[in-house]
Design a protein around this motif. Structure first.
Motif, PDB file in Angstrom:
ATOM      1  N   UNK A   1       0.826  -1.201   0.000  1.00 55.81           N
ATOM      2  CA  UNK A   1       0.000   0.000   0.000  1.00 55.81           C
ATOM      3  C   UNK A   1       0.861   1.251   0.000  1.00 55.81           C
ATOM      4  N   UNK A   2       1.938   1.245   0.778  1.00 55.23           N
ATOM      5  CA  UNK A   2       2.834   2.412   0.801  1.00 55.23           C
ATOM      6  C   UNK A   2       3.438   2.654  -0.566  1.00 55.23           C
ATOM      7  N   UNK A   3       3.810   1.579  -1.250  1.00 53.83           N
ATOM      8  CA  UNK A   3       4.379   1.731  -2.591  1.00 53.83           C
ATOM      9  C   UNK A   3       3.366   2.333  -3.547  1.00 53.83           C
ATOM     10  N   UNK A   4       2.107   1.895  -3.459  1.00 57.98           N
ATOM     11  CA  UNK A   4       1.068   2.441  -4.332  1.00 57.98           C
ATOM     12  C   UNK A   4       0.840   3.920  -4.052  1.00 57.98           C
ATOM     13  N   UNK A   5       0.807   4.292  -2.748  1.00 58.75           N
ATOM     14  CA  UNK A   5       0.645   5.703  -2.417  1.00 58.75           C
ATOM     15  C   UNK A   5       1.829   6.518  -2.906  1.00 58.75           C
ATOM     16  N   UNK A   6       3.042   6.011  -2.718  1.00 57.91           N
ATOM     17  CA  UNK A   6       4.231   6.728  -3.176  1.00 57.91           C
ATOM     18  C   UNK A   6       4.194   6.908  -4.685  1.00 57.91           C
ATOM     19  N   UNK A   7       3.807   5.852  -5.396  1.00 55.62           N
ATOM     20  CA  UNK A   7       3.697   5.932  -6.850  1.00 55.62           C
ATOM     21  C   UNK A   7       2.626   6.932  -7.254  1.00 55.62           C
ATOM     22  N   UNK A   8       1.493   6.925  -6.548  1.00 52.41           N
ATOM     23  CA  UNK A   8       0.415   7.873  -6.842  1.00 52.41           C
ATOM     24  C   UNK A   8       0.885   9.305  -6.680  1.00 52.41           C
ATOM     25  N   UNK A   9       1.614   9.570  -5.582  1.00 54.42           N
ATOM     26  CA  UNK A   9       2.089  10.928  -5.351  1.00 54.42           C
ATOM     27  C   UNK A   9       3.103  11.341  -6.415  1.00 54.42           C
ATOM     28  N   UNK A  10       3.888  10.385  -6.885  1.00 51.87           N
ATOM     29  CA  UNK A  10       4.820  10.678  -7.967  1.00 51.87           C
ATOM     30  C   UNK A  10       4.075  11.093  -9.232  1.00 51.87           C
TER      31      UNK A  10
ATOM     32  N   UNK B   1      -3.729  -8.700  -0.475  1.00 54.20           N
ATOM     33  CA  UNK B   1      -3.220 -10.065  -0.567  1.00 54.20           C
ATOM     34  C   UNK B   1      -2.500 -10.434   0.732  1.00 54.20           C
ATOM     35  N   UNK B   2      -2.476 -11.712   1.023  1.00 50.92           N
ATOM     36  CA  UNK B   2      -1.782 -12.184   2.221  1.00 50.92           C
ATOM     37  C   UNK B   2      -0.310 -11.779   2.169  1.00 50.92           C
ATOM     38  N   UNK B   3       0.271 -11.509   3.316  1.00 50.48           N
ATOM     39  CA  UNK B   3       1.657 -11.099   3.391  1.00 50.48           C
ATOM     40  C   UNK B   3       2.553 -12.143   2.711  1.00 50.48           C
TER      41      UNK B   3
END
Length: 103
Positions: free
Chosen positions: A2-11, A97-99
């Motif tokens: 989720x953090x990666x998706x948010x970081x990508x979104x902000x980019x 998804x499961x960890x």
């Protein structure tokens, strides 16, 4: 993930702002003015928010009734700029998804 998706979104938001700045004058006003117009004209309410680059605040506004959506960025000086808008907004709730599981 989720953090990666948010970081990508902000980019992407930063990229969109950079492109829009080069091609057209950004549509910016005081935050109260922008949010008032989004609520009054389009019935949009805030659905999400996050901190983007350079201490800017990114917010997503949307309306279930009309399906319209708007992404704004509020700058440290208090000005709020429209970044993107459109139609067909749909709230999606998906289980993570499961960890350790592949996406």
């Amino acid at each position: 993930m989720t953090r990666n998706l948010f970081a990508l979104s902000f980019g992407f938001v930063a990229l969109i702002l950079a492109v829009q700045t080069g091609h057209a004058a950004p549509q910016c006003a005081a935050r109260d003015t922008v949010t008032g117009q989004l609520a009054g004209k389009y019935g949009e309410t805030r659905r999400g928010m996050g901190i983007a680059a350079n201490s800017t605040v990114m917010e997503l506004y949307a309306s279930d009734a009309s399906g319209t959506w708007t992404i704004t960025v509020t700058l440290p000086n208090g000005m709020t700029c429209l970044v993107a808008s459109g139609e067909g907004f749909e709230t999606v709730v998906e289980e993570l998804p499961a960890s350790g599981a592949p996406a």
